[in-house]
Design an enzyme around this catalytic site. Sequence first.
Site, PDB file in Angstrom:
ATOM      1  N   HIS A 165       0.800  -1.223   0.000  1.00 17.84           N
ATOM      2  CA  HIS A 165       0.000   0.000   0.000  1.00 17.84           C
ATOM      3  C   HIS A 165       0.837   1.280   0.000  1.00 17.84           C
ATOM      4  O   HIS A 165       0.296   2.373  -0.170  1.00 17.84           O
ATOM      5  CB  HIS A 165      -1.051  -0.049   1.103  1.00 17.84           C
ATOM      6  N   HIS A 183       2.808  -8.145  -3.175  1.00 17.92           N
ATOM      7  CA  HIS A 183       1.857  -8.890  -3.999  1.00 17.92           C
ATOM      8  C   HIS A 183       1.812  -8.224  -5.374  1.00 17.92           C
ATOM      9  O   HIS A 183       1.296  -7.118  -5.510  1.00 17.92           O
ATOM     10  CB  HIS A 183       0.487  -8.858  -3.319  1.00 17.92           C
ATOM     11  N   ARG A 201       0.038  -8.005  -8.342  1.00 20.00           N
ATOM     12  CA  ARG A 201      -1.288  -8.420  -8.821  1.00 20.00           C
ATOM     13  C   ARG A 201      -1.335  -8.376 -10.335  1.00 20.00           C
ATOM     14  O   ARG A 201      -0.602  -7.619 -10.969  1.00 20.00           O
ATOM     15  CB  ARG A 201      -2.368  -7.503  -8.243  1.00 20.00           C
ATOM     16  N   GLU A 241       3.805 -12.594  -2.983  1.00 20.32           N
ATOM     17  CA  GLU A 241       2.451 -13.136  -3.099  1.00 20.32           C
ATOM     18  C   GLU A 241       2.047 -13.079  -4.562  1.00 20.32           C
ATOM     19  O   GLU A 241       2.302 -12.075  -5.248  1.00 20.32           O
ATOM     20  CB  GLU A 241       1.472 -12.295  -2.286  1.00 20.32           C
ATOM     21  N   THR A 262      -7.368  -9.428  -0.918  1.00 19.83           N
ATOM     22  CA  THR A 262      -7.494 -10.880  -1.055  1.00 19.83           C
ATOM     23  C   THR A 262      -8.610 -11.384  -0.142  1.00 19.83           C
ATOM     24  O   THR A 262      -8.472 -11.366   1.076  1.00 19.83           O
ATOM     25  CB  THR A 262      -6.153 -11.556  -0.680  1.00 19.83           C
ATOM     26  N   GLU A 285      -0.012 -20.229   4.857  1.00 20.30           N
ATOM     27  CA  GLU A 285      -0.345 -18.995   5.571  1.00 20.30           C
ATOM     28  C   GLU A 285      -1.839 -19.041   5.849  1.00 20.30           C
ATOM     29  O   GLU A 285      -2.651 -19.149   4.923  1.00 20.30           O
ATOM     30  CB  GLU A 285       0.029 -17.755   4.746  1.00 20.30           C
ATOM     31  N   HIS A 344      -3.558 -11.162   7.545  1.00 24.47           N
ATOM     32  CA  HIS A 344      -4.673 -10.409   6.949  1.00 24.47           C
ATOM     33  C   HIS A 344      -5.510  -9.741   8.035  1.00 24.47           C
ATOM     34  O   HIS A 344      -6.056 -10.397   8.897  1.00 24.47           O
ATOM     35  CB  HIS A 344      -5.587 -11.276   6.072  1.00 24.47           C
TER      36      HIS A 344
HETATM   37  N1  PXP Z   1      -1.042 -12.231   3.802  1.00 18.31           N
HETATM   38  C1  PXP Z   1      -1.567 -12.331   2.557  1.00 18.31           C
HETATM   39  C2  PXP Z   1      -1.405 -13.620   1.830  1.00 18.31           C
HETATM   40  C3  PXP Z   1      -2.237 -11.244   1.956  1.00 18.31           C
HETATM   41  O1  PXP Z   1      -2.752 -11.363   0.732  1.00 18.31           O
HETATM   42  C4  PXP Z   1      -2.322 -10.033   2.674  1.00 18.31           C
HETATM   43  C5  PXP Z   1      -2.999  -8.854   2.052  1.00 18.31           C
HETATM   44  O2  PXP Z   1      -2.389  -8.496   0.895  1.00 18.31           O
HETATM   45  C6  PXP Z   1      -1.723  -9.969   3.938  1.00 18.31           C
HETATM   46  C7  PXP Z   1      -1.117 -11.084   4.485  1.00 18.31           C
HETATM   47  C8  PXP Z   1      -1.706  -8.700   4.733  1.00 18.31           C
HETATM   48  O3  PXP Z   1      -2.995  -8.297   5.035  1.00 18.31           O
HETATM   49  P1  PXP Z   1      -3.199  -6.826   5.589  1.00 18.31           P
HETATM   50  O4  PXP Z   1      -2.744  -5.893   4.511  1.00 18.31           O
HETATM   51  O5  PXP Z   1      -4.658  -6.770   5.864  1.00 18.31           O
HETATM   52  O6  PXP Z   1      -2.366  -6.708   6.827  1.00 18.31           O
END
Ligand code: PXP
Length: 251
Positions: free
Chosen positions: A13, A46, A48, A73, A104, A154, A197
């Site tokens: 982000h 990630h 995308r 990711e 996700t 995970e 997450h």
């Molecule tokens: N783990 C995975 C596999 C994810 O896809 C994400 C979100 O991109 C996260 C962890 C981290 O989640 P958050 O950004 O909500 O902390």
Amino acid sequence: MTWRLRLGVNIDHVATIRNARGGAHPDPARAAAAAAAAGADGITIHLREDRRHIRDGDLDAIRTASSLPINLEMAATDEMTDIACRYRPHAACLVPEKREERTTEGGLDVAGLHNQISPIVRRLREAGARVSLFIEPDPVQIAVAEVMGAPVVELHTGKYAELWIEGGADAAAPELARLQAAAEDARKRGIEPHAGHGLTFENVGPVAAIPELAELNIGHFLIGEAIFIGFEAAIREIRRCMDEAREKASG
Ligand code: PXP
């Protein structure tokens, strides 16, 4: 047995904010260096399909910016597998990906998509990546992860985090129990369990206290909190919350 709990910082982000203006600031590579300085154990990104945050050009810059291991990711597609095999991250985490989702949503259905995912796991392992499968804390998914030879799963903590928002620790307790059972099950099968997450200063403690977990991946909350207290301070504080919960649980 209690394993050391690593913190993977997801810096996607930072790129989302950069992309909002189309320029180069804030630079995700600089965020990777800052995360390392604040004590993160790994960097998670990630890439995308729609490149809405991290882009191909960020990959090498992020790797150069710190010596931390990179957890890439990725969707279980040929395009992403080709990129990962060239990039050779320390870890490759297969996640479900839909264009229309904001983030996700839900874990990867490795049981239902076995025939699609198995050859990708094999290719990634041959390329030297530590493969991780982002799954719901569900015994069937863990059993299939073992059959596929995934060294890591995970566990998706999204439902736990949502229930916490609705009703705090009490509301989230049943999902916490599922996460605990899944982490134990994974260890029994020789798989290293991670989780992530939706984790925050408030809700991370009970998850961090699960002794079988080896790593938490946290992103959105830390980037949001950086606005108020700074990125490095946010990373240090989540680390403190994690360590405090582990110490209490083990002691
Ligand atoms: N783990 C995975 C596999 C994810 O896809 C994400 C979100 O991109 C996260 C962890 C981290 O989640 P958050 O950004 O909500 O902390």
